[in-house]
Enzyme design. Structure first.
Site, mmCIF file in Angstrom:
data_model
loop_
_atom_site.group_PDB
_atom_site.id
_atom_site.type_symbol
_atom_site.label_atom_id
_atom_site.label_comp_id
_atom_site.label_asym_id
_atom_site.label_seq_id
_atom_site.Cartn_x
_atom_site.Cartn_y
_atom_site.Cartn_z
ATOM 1 N N CYS A 115 0.799 -1.228 0.000
ATOM 2 C CA CYS A 115 0.000 0.000 0.000
ATOM 3 C C CYS A 115 0.832 1.279 0.000
ATOM 4 O O CYS A 115 0.302 2.352 -0.285
ATOM 5 C CB CYS A 115 -0.963 -0.002 1.185
ATOM 6 S SG CYS A 115 -2.107 -1.401 1.187
ATOM 7 N N HIS A 248 -2.823 7.144 2.253
ATOM 8 C CA HIS A 248 -3.325 5.874 1.735
ATOM 9 C C HIS A 248 -4.743 5.660 2.245
ATOM 10 O O HIS A 248 -5.038 5.881 3.424
ATOM 11 C CB HIS A 248 -2.415 4.733 2.182
ATOM 12 C CG HIS A 248 -3.007 3.385 1.968
ATOM 13 N ND1 HIS A 248 -3.504 2.981 0.749
ATOM 14 C CD2 HIS A 248 -3.208 2.347 2.827
ATOM 15 C CE1 HIS A 248 -3.983 1.755 0.862
ATOM 16 N NE2 HIS A 248 -3.816 1.351 2.104
ATOM 17 N N ASN A 278 -10.071 0.129 -0.196
ATOM 18 C CA ASN A 278 -8.610 0.108 -0.141
ATOM 19 C C ASN A 278 -8.095 -0.503 -1.438
ATOM 20 O O ASN A 278 -8.238 -1.705 -1.662
ATOM 21 C CB ASN A 278 -8.157 -0.709 1.073
ATOM 22 C CG ASN A 278 -6.644 -0.726 1.242
ATOM 23 O OD1 ASN A 278 -5.902 -0.405 0.324
ATOM 24 N ND2 ASN A 278 -6.185 -1.130 2.417
#
EC number: 2.3.1.180
Length: 321
Positions: A115, A248, A278
């Protein structure tokens, strides 16, 4: 002095949004209230089986190149951040290079930092450009995380989505990327991982994402606050000079806690986790492109991007747009 600045952004989301209620209808043991209250996620996008990371990356890249006002052949460096490549090899970046019709023009390679991958890739590209070895880089985050989810694990399968985001980074006399910071601590790898691999034609171990959500939350809030302060301190600027924070997009609670640590109101935060879920390495460039195209991020504004991912890896960049 040579600097690196963002000349264009682009993004792509496959298909139509999939709501929490849609997941319930598919047999996932959850509810809209449960997901929204814990994560802030309302929808995500899921790529069809015949679409890979390079396909998503291609559309995002084309849009970024168009926004930059250049041609694909002007790109002499491609870095793709992904944890879900099309193949074990060759790299997704070389596949993207081929699909763009660039041919033998510069370097192309992948970065795997989950990520935080886009921040890693951006930092690497900035160093290449500042060294003078390359003039125009295409930096992409692209993921099909739906391929590595255990759809019987309601604690994780509702969190993730697919997508791609891209930026064109080019040499400039005017500063753009001001400072970057990258970190890793592999001792935490069991907290968030896909503990499997392919050997002799068989899947060895567990091919699905596994996560200790509470441990990830605690670690993420701490390091995201720390690394944002690190890039600000390195540039000698205060947090109140930041126009936009793009973290993020993992969980709205993590995003809110990070903004609080920096003393920033949520009005200065670009949050897309409610719409995208996500998307791992794609989440930051997706959010960046959305905010550029809707007019929130404008030339002359100061932006902090930051991410944390499995490993753990984490990093941030301070950018004058």
């Amino acid at each position: 002095m040579i600097h690196a600045r963002i000349a264009g952004t682009g993004s792509y989301l496959p298909g139509n949004p999939v709501s929490n209620d849609d997941l319930v209808a598919r047999g996932i043991d959850t509810s809209d209230d449960w997901v929204v209250s814990r994560t802030g996620i309302r929808t995500r996008y899921l790529a069809p089986p015949d679409v890979g990371s390079s396909d998503l990356a291609l559309v995002a890249a084309q849009r970024a190149i168009e926004a930059a006002g250049c041609a694909a052949n002007d790109i002499d460096l491609i870095i793709v951040a992904t944890s879900t490549p099309d193949y074990i090899f060759p790299s997704t970046a070389t596949l993207l290079q081929s699909k763009l019709g660039i041919g033998n023009n510069g370097a192309a390679f992948d970065v795997q930092a989950v990520c935080s991958g886009f921040v890693y890739a951006l930092s690497i590209a900035e160093k290449f450009i500042r060294s003078g070895s390359h003039k125009r880089a295409l930096v992409v985050g692209a993921e099909v995380f739906s391929r590595i989810l255990d759809w019987t694990d309601r604690a994780t399968c509702v969190l993730f989505g697919d997508g791609a985001g891209a930026v064109v980074l080019e040499a400039s006399e005017r500063p753009g990327v001001l400072t970057t910071a990258l970190h890793a601590d592999g001792s935490h790898h069991p907290i968030l991982c896909v503990p499997g691999n392919v050997a002799t034609g068989q899947v060895v171990g567990d091919p699905f994402l596994r996560m200790d959500g509470q441990a990830v939350f605690k670690f993420a809030v701490k390091v995201l606050g720390d690394v944002a302060h690190e890039v600000l301190d390195a540039a000698g600027v205060a947090a109140d000079s930041v126009d936009w924070l793009i973290p993020h997009q993992a969980n709205i609670r993590i995003i809110q806690a990070t903004a609080k640590r920096l003393g920033l109101s949520m009005e200065k935060v670009v949050a897309t986790v409610d719409r995208h879920g996500n998307t791992s390495a794609a989440s930051i460039p997706l959010a960046l492109d959305l905010a550029v195209r809707d007019g929130r991020i404008r030339p002359g504004q100061r932006v902090v991007v930051e991410g944390v991912g499995g490993g753990f890896t984490w990093g941030a960049a301070l950018i004058d747009f």
